[in-house]
Enzyme design. Structure first.
Site, PDB file in Angstrom:
ATOM      1  N   SER A 144      -0.848   7.839  -0.478  1.00  0.00           N
ATOM      2  CA  SER A 144      -0.688   6.935  -1.624  1.00  0.00           C
ATOM      3  C   SER A 144       0.151   7.494  -2.759  1.00  0.00           C
ATOM      4  O   SER A 144       0.380   6.786  -3.748  1.00  0.00           O
ATOM      5  CB  SER A 144      -2.058   6.522  -2.164  1.00  0.00           C
ATOM      6  OG  SER A 144      -2.657   5.581  -1.306  1.00  0.00           O
TER       7      SER A 144
ATOM      8  N   LYS B 213       2.901   5.331  -4.000  1.00  0.00           N
ATOM      9  CA  LYS B 213       2.763   4.317  -5.050  1.00  0.00           C
ATOM     10  C   LYS B 213       3.383   4.746  -6.379  1.00  0.00           C
ATOM     11  O   LYS B 213       3.616   3.907  -7.260  1.00  0.00           O
ATOM     12  CB  LYS B 213       1.287   3.963  -5.240  1.00  0.00           C
ATOM     13  CG  LYS B 213       0.649   3.304  -4.023  1.00  0.00           C
ATOM     14  CD  LYS B 213      -0.787   2.890  -4.312  1.00  0.00           C
ATOM     15  CE  LYS B 213      -1.417   2.165  -3.136  1.00  0.00           C
ATOM     16  NZ  LYS B 213      -1.982   3.084  -2.128  1.00  0.00           N
TER      17      LYS B 213
ATOM     18  N   SER C 241      -5.963   2.672  -6.441  1.00  0.00           N
ATOM     19  CA  SER C 241      -4.965   2.779  -5.371  1.00  0.00           C
ATOM     20  C   SER C 241      -4.901   1.523  -4.517  1.00  0.00           C
ATOM     21  O   SER C 241      -4.844   1.574  -3.293  1.00  0.00           O
ATOM     22  CB  SER C 241      -5.259   4.005  -4.484  1.00  0.00           C
ATOM     23  OG  SER C 241      -4.109   4.449  -3.816  1.00  0.00           O
TER      24      SER C 241
ATOM     25  N   LYS D 209      -1.760  10.960  -9.580  1.00  0.00           N
ATOM     26  CA  LYS D 209      -2.124  10.123  -8.446  1.00  0.00           C
ATOM     27  C   LYS D 209      -2.742  10.940  -7.321  1.00  0.00           C
ATOM     28  O   LYS D 209      -2.292  12.045  -7.024  1.00  0.00           O
ATOM     29  CB  LYS D 209      -0.873   9.394  -7.904  1.00  0.00           C
ATOM     30  CG  LYS D 209      -1.160   8.342  -6.829  1.00  0.00           C
ATOM     31  CD  LYS D 209      -1.776   7.102  -7.425  1.00  0.00           C
ATOM     32  CE  LYS D 209      -2.209   6.095  -6.362  1.00  0.00           C
ATOM     33  NZ  LYS D 209      -3.426   6.522  -5.627  1.00  0.00           N
TER      34      LYS D 209
END
Length: 274
Positions: free
Chosen positions: A54, A57, A113, A222
């Site tokens: 992720s 992202k 997420s 993140k």
């Protein structure tokens, strides 16, 4: 600090004054820590190309913020919801027909997420997901992320593990993304509450980045996980007036947060005595 200045600084890096033996033990497969003056504080196979889950992202948010205004409205479709549910991804619990500002969807993208939020944003600002992925890859080339390729907007395993990147590329992208005030505000938020309105239900999104509560001066960024990528963490903190960004790829769940805290302390020590 402007993106252009950051790009120049991070593009011309120097080694930190201390040796690798002075750094904490790092169990992640690859790792990298660099500050806003371009000083590298840790490097472990930082140019190896690996899946990043992720962390993808981050580029999704970066491209959206170049394409959209934070107040723009995006409508959630049934396909957005089905996409996340079918892949077993983390979601922001969005429902078809709800409408959100881009700003709120960025919180849904980055804190829990949400693959549903990623799908909605990519579909809207491609326009269409294939078009959006092309924009992600074009942006990577523009920014000099030569070890990076994206295949989707969320880092899910299909197709091709979401693509690949390197710890060094992700650190460079993070430095640039953090210069955007909207992005920095989103990734530094522990909990974001969206109150019920006529166009969407109430939502409470909590940040999966535990480092925000475990170390001082942490600014984001993140987390990520897939079986292929392992547990990943892209993190940033302010130390002695510098933005320090670190990346841990293919680590263990809890260990990534404790290691990140130690790496920030290590960078702070090196900056203080440089």
């Amino acid at each position: 600090m402007s993106s252009a200045v950051l790009a120049l600084l991070i593009g011309v890096s120097s080694a930190a004054p201390a040796t690798a033996a002075d750094a904490p033990a790092v169990g992640a497969r690859t790792a990298y820590v660099v500050d806003s003056q371009g000083t590298i504080h840790y490097d472990k196979r930082a140019t190896a190309r690996v899946p990043i889950a992720s962390l993808v992202k981050v580029m999704t948010a970066y491209v959206v913020l170049r394409e959209a205004e934070p107040g723009d409205i995006v409508r959630i479709t049934a396909e957005d919801v089905r996409y996340a549910a079918k892949g077993g991804a983390a979601t922001a619990s969005l429902k078809a027909g709800e409408r959100f500002t881009v700003r709120d969807l960025l919180y849904g993208l980055m804190l829990p997420s949400g693959a549903d939020a990623a799908n909605a944003l990519a579909r809207t600002y491609g326009p269409g997901k294939p078009g959006f992925v092309r924009k992600m890859n074009a942006t990577a080339r523009e920014l000099g992320l030569d070890g990076t390729r994206y295949t989707n907007a969320d880092g899910m395993p299909t197709p091709s593990q979401g693509g690949y990147s390197t710890a060094a590329d992700q650190a460079r992208l993070a430095h640039l993304a953090m210069s955007d005030p909207t992005f920095a505000a989103v990734v530094g938020t522990r909990t974001h509450v969206v109150r019920k309105t006529a166009v969407h239900r109430a939502h409470t999104w909590r940040n999966t980045n535990k480092l925000l509560t475990r170390a001082k001066g942490v600014l984001g960024i993140k987390t990520g996980y897939t079986r292929a990528a392992g547990y990943c963490l892209l993190f940033a903190g302010e130390r002695h007036g510098r933005l320090v960004v670190g990346v841990l790829l293919n680590d263990q769940d809890e260990r990534r947060f404790s290691t990140a805290g130690k790496l920030l302390d290590h960078a702070a020590d090196q900056i203080a005595f440089s």
